[in-house]
Design an enzyme around this catalytic site. Structure first.
Site, PDB file in Angstrom:
ATOM      1  N   HIS A 248       1.659   4.643  -0.979  1.00 22.13           N
ATOM      2  CA  HIS A 248       0.282   4.152  -0.968  1.00 22.13           C
ATOM      3  C   HIS A 248      -0.659   5.342  -0.930  1.00 22.13           C
ATOM      4  O   HIS A 248      -0.366   6.349  -0.295  1.00 22.13           O
ATOM      5  CB  HIS A 248       0.042   3.258   0.257  1.00 22.13           C
TER       6      HIS A 248
ATOM      7  N   ASP B 203       3.408  -4.918  -1.409  1.00 27.93           N
ATOM      8  CA  ASP B 203       4.131  -5.567  -2.501  1.00 27.93           C
ATOM      9  C   ASP B 203       5.638  -5.646  -2.287  1.00 27.93           C
ATOM     10  O   ASP B 203       6.320  -6.377  -3.005  1.00 27.93           O
ATOM     11  CB  ASP B 203       3.850  -4.828  -3.826  1.00 27.93           C
TER      12      ASP B 203
HETATM   13  C1  SDX Z   1      -1.185  -1.940  -4.084  1.00 28.66           C
HETATM   14  O1  SDX Z   1      -5.096   0.913  -3.064  1.00 28.66           O
HETATM   15  C2  SDX Z   1      -4.735  -0.162  -2.471  1.00 28.66           C
HETATM   16  O2  SDX Z   1      -5.179  -0.479  -1.398  1.00 28.66           O
HETATM   17  C3  SDX Z   1      -3.726  -1.014  -3.218  1.00 28.66           C
HETATM   18  C4  SDX Z   1      -3.114  -2.203  -2.471  1.00 28.66           C
HETATM   19  C5  SDX Z   1      -4.175  -3.290  -2.216  1.00 28.66           C
HETATM   20  O3  SDX Z   1      -3.973  -4.091  -1.297  1.00 28.66           O
HETATM   21  O4  SDX Z   1      -5.125  -3.375  -2.989  1.00 28.66           O
HETATM   22  O5  SDX Z   1      -2.541  -1.806  -1.240  1.00 28.66           O
HETATM   23  C6  SDX Z   1      -2.038  -2.922  -3.319  1.00 28.66           C
HETATM   24  O6  SDX Z   1      -1.551  -1.600  -5.188  1.00 28.66           O
HETATM   25  C7  SDX Z   1       0.067  -1.387  -3.467  1.00 28.66           C
HETATM   26  C8  SDX Z   1       0.739  -0.317  -4.358  1.00 28.66           C
HETATM   27  C9  SDX Z   1       1.718  -0.989  -5.332  1.00 28.66           C
HETATM   28  N1  SDX Z   1       2.320  -0.022  -6.245  1.00 28.66           N
HETATM   29  C10 SDX Z   1       3.617   0.344  -6.160  1.00 28.66           C
HETATM   30  O7  SDX Z   1       4.356  -0.088  -5.281  1.00 28.66           O
HETATM   31  C11 SDX Z   1       4.100   1.264  -7.251  1.00 28.66           C
HETATM   32  C12 SDX Z   1       4.939   2.387  -6.678  1.00 28.66           C
HETATM   33  N2  SDX Z   1       4.099   3.281  -5.889  1.00 28.66           N
HETATM   34  C13 SDX Z   1       3.442   4.295  -6.495  1.00 28.66           C
HETATM   35  O8  SDX Z   1       3.576   4.661  -7.789  1.00 28.66           O
HETATM   36  C14 SDX Z   1       2.456   5.111  -5.669  1.00 28.66           C
HETATM   37  O9  SDX Z   1       2.912   5.259  -4.374  1.00 28.66           O
HETATM   38  C15 SDX Z   1       1.024   4.535  -5.683  1.00 28.66           C
HETATM   39  C16 SDX Z   1       0.548   4.242  -7.074  1.00 28.66           C
HETATM   40  C17 SDX Z   1       0.953   3.257  -4.849  1.00 28.66           C
HETATM   41  C18 SDX Z   1       0.098   5.588  -5.033  1.00 28.66           C
HETATM   42  O10 SDX Z   1      -0.054   6.642  -5.915  1.00 28.66           O
HETATM   43  P1  SDX Z   1      -0.734   8.037  -5.541  1.00 28.66           P
HETATM   44  O11 SDX Z   1      -1.539   7.936  -4.336  1.00 28.66           O
HETATM   45  O12 SDX Z   1      -1.383   8.520  -6.785  1.00 28.66           O
HETATM   46  O13 SDX Z   1       0.517   8.925  -5.192  1.00 28.66           O
HETATM   47  P2  SDX Z   1       1.382   9.805  -6.154  1.00 28.66           P
HETATM   48  O14 SDX Z   1       1.893   8.953  -7.278  1.00 28.66           O
HETATM   49  O15 SDX Z   1       0.589  11.020  -6.520  1.00 28.66           O
HETATM   50  O16 SDX Z   1       2.606  10.188  -5.248  1.00 28.66           O
HETATM   51  C19 SDX Z   1       2.588  11.248  -4.293  1.00 28.66           C
HETATM   52  C20 SDX Z   1       4.013  11.706  -4.113  1.00 28.66           C
HETATM   53  C21 SDX Z   1       4.682  12.092  -5.412  1.00 28.66           C
HETATM   54  O17 SDX Z   1       5.685  13.030  -5.099  1.00 28.66           O
HETATM   55  P3  SDX Z   1       5.485  14.591  -5.432  1.00 28.66           P
HETATM   56  O18 SDX Z   1       5.262  14.638  -6.919  1.00 28.66           O
HETATM   57  O19 SDX Z   1       4.264  15.013  -4.665  1.00 28.66           O
HETATM   58  O20 SDX Z   1       6.771  15.183  -4.996  1.00 28.66           O
HETATM   59  O21 SDX Z   1       4.814  10.635  -3.580  1.00 28.66           O
HETATM   60  C22 SDX Z   1       5.799  10.279  -4.542  1.00 28.66           C
HETATM   61  C23 SDX Z   1       5.302  10.821  -5.867  1.00 28.66           C
HETATM   62  O22 SDX Z   1       6.344  11.020  -6.760  1.00 28.66           O
HETATM   63  N3  SDX Z   1       5.835   8.818  -4.568  1.00 28.66           N
HETATM   64  C24 SDX Z   1       6.887   8.092  -4.916  1.00 28.66           C
HETATM   65  C25 SDX Z   1       6.485   6.769  -4.790  1.00 28.66           C
HETATM   66  N4  SDX Z   1       5.203   6.724  -4.389  1.00 28.66           N
HETATM   67  C26 SDX Z   1       4.818   7.974  -4.244  1.00 28.66           C
HETATM   68  N5  SDX Z   1       8.113   8.414  -5.312  1.00 28.66           N
HETATM   69  C27 SDX Z   1       8.948   7.413  -5.609  1.00 28.66           C
HETATM   70  N6  SDX Z   1       8.623   6.117  -5.496  1.00 28.66           N
HETATM   71  C28 SDX Z   1       7.400   5.760  -5.110  1.00 28.66           C
HETATM   72  N7  SDX Z   1       7.067   4.482  -5.025  1.00 28.66           N
END
Ligand code: SDX
Length: 389
Positions: free
Chosen positions: A275, A326
């Site tokens: 998140h 989710d």
């Molecule tokens: C919702 O914003 C809100 O409030 C949203 C929400 C709401 O109620 O409205 O809470 C609802 O949208 C929940 C999120 C649902 N999405 C997912 O579950 C998809 C999987 N998660 C992600 O792709 C990610 O965590 C996000 C999109 C939710 C957040 O993205 P960010 O803040 O841009 O973070 P990032 O992608 O830059 O990740 C930071 C690091 C990375 O690693 P490094 O490159 O720094 O080593 O964390 C890792 C990412 O690779 N990472 C993950 C991961 N989430 C973050 N690695 C593997 N699996 C994941 N799910």
């Protein structure tokens, strides 16, 4: 497509440059507060745990729209307004019946909500009072759209909404063609409460951006639905269930730990985890996890819960990343018999309360939203005639 690596670009003129607007505050709001370190979520003054324990979805809608809880006559009035507006205009129902049966439910919901605007007496941005009416109309009609499309695509007769009962009760009734039990209604109601509002997430930001151009609430909500549909946002709940169902297909050989590690090794995202704001367990996920465990035991789907828990532990150990809203909502919906591709629609029929609350708040204190982009292309190139390219 060029990769946008800004390491060697002079950004000194742009002190606020930030990919993904991470940490940028664009608005003030009374709708919700998130402490991402503590894992705390507040809707208009009330902790999500307090609301989960005591409120109904209708009370939460009133709270978000008015920044206070309703008294009993206000609540009764809201409930009867919602009941009175559940029916869809016949052209919208006709669209739902005749559109492609293989369409994505979120796509149908987006188009149908957009159509609803054509049947409102007030066009355009509207007064606060008119916007509240629009908020009630969309909250009342979205469940009818979702249930009607699901039945139409399955060749079942569409079930007309009831003239009584909560949003949760009526939705399950229209979806399944029979009145739900108290436990299923309570589960659905709690899911609606937990998904209603969440700060400046991508879809709410979209809604506020559309509102800020002085466009109408239906346009703002239509845009927000488009944003929520994506798998990095609300679309993740369907993706989580598809992952678990993939594991189930492996006939007793499923290994969720190896599955998670292999995906991470391939630098793939695990849906339902991570998140932008929470750096700890999403407080909504606590409630959903509890429900998921209980429901999976009651329905003999323990394996799905066990795999979810195994993935959760693997994500914590490997990446120190926690689940978001989710992750466990997927198995909760599955346990009460809802098809995976409807999960994001259920998120939508709750979040419309938050989007509309933000719309009203934005309209009352508006300024056009217009950030800048850092241009990294070339400038003033010589024109090359077509035959010389
Ligand atoms: C919702 O914003 C809100 O409030 C949203 C929400 C709401 O109620 O409205 O809470 C609802 O949208 C929940 C999120 C649902 N999405 C997912 O579950 C998809 C999987 N998660 C992600 O792709 C990610 O965590 C996000 C999109 C939710 C957040 O993205 P960010 O803040 O841009 O973070 P990032 O992608 O830059 O990740 C930071 C690091 C990375 O690693 P490094 O490159 O720094 O080593 O964390 C890792 C990412 O690779 N990472 C993950 C991961 N989430 C973050 N690695 C593997 N699996 C994941 N799910």
């Amino acid at each position: 497509m060029a990769q946008h690596n800004l390491e060697n670009v002079d950004t000194s003129e742009y002190p606020h440059i930030n990919k993904g607007l991470d940490g940028i505050v664009a608005f003030s709001t009374t709708k919700s507060f998130i402490d991402g370190q503590k894992g705390e979520l507040i809707y208009s003054g009330y902790n999500i745990d307090t609301l989960a324990e005591n409120a109904t979805f209708e009370e939460v809608c009133f709270l978000l729209w008015h920044d206070r809880l309703p008294n009993s006559s206000e609540l009764e009035e809201l409930k009867s307004d919602l009941i009175a507006q559940r029916e869809l205009p016949s052209p919208v129902l006709e669209y739902i019946k005749t559109t492609n049966k293989d369409a994505e439910p979120m796509s149908v919901l987006r188009s149908a909500v957009s159509m609803l605007a054509d049947f409102q007496a007030v066009k355009g941005k509207g007064s606060e009072e008119e916007n509240l009416k629009h908020a009630v109309a969309m909250t009342a009609q979205m469940p009818t759209i979702i249930a009607a499309f699901d039945r139409a695509r399955n060749g079942l007769e569409i079930v007309a909404p009831l003239n009584e009962g909560s949003t949760a009760f009526n939705f399950l009734y229209m979806l399944n063609g029979e009145k739900p039990g108290t436990a299923a209604e309570k589960t659905m109601d709690l899911c609606l409460i937990l998904h209603a509002e969440h700060g400046m997430n991508a879809s709410t930001f979209t809604a506020r951006t559309i509102c800020a151009t002085e466009s109408d609430m239906f346009s703002a909500v239509t845009g927000a639905i488009g944003a929520l549909k994506g798998p990095l946002h609300g679309g993740a709940n369907t993706a989580v269930m598809n992952t678990l169902l993939e594991l189930q297909k492996q006939n007793g050989k499923a290994d969720p730990v190896a599955f998670t590690k292999e995906k991470l090794a391939r630098k793939e995202k695990i849906m339902g985890f991570g998140h932008r704001v929470y750096k700890t367990f999403d407080p909504r996920a606590f409630h959903l996890q509890k429900m998921s465990k209980q429901l999976s035991e009651e329905t003999g789907q323990e394996k799905l819960y066990d795999w979810s828990e195994a993935m959760l532990k693997t994500m914590k150990n490997e990446k120190n990343i926690d689940p978001n809203v989710d992750f466990f909502s997927a198995t909760v919906y599955y346990s009460i018999g809802i098809k995976p591709d409807l999960y994001t629609c259920i998120f939508t029929m709750s979040r419309v309360s938050g989007w509309s609350a933000h719309y009203i708040e934005q309209a009352a204190n508006n300024r056009l939203i217009r950030p800048r982009a850092l241009y990294i292309g070339e400038k003033n190139l010589d024109w090359v005639p077509l035959e010389d390219r």
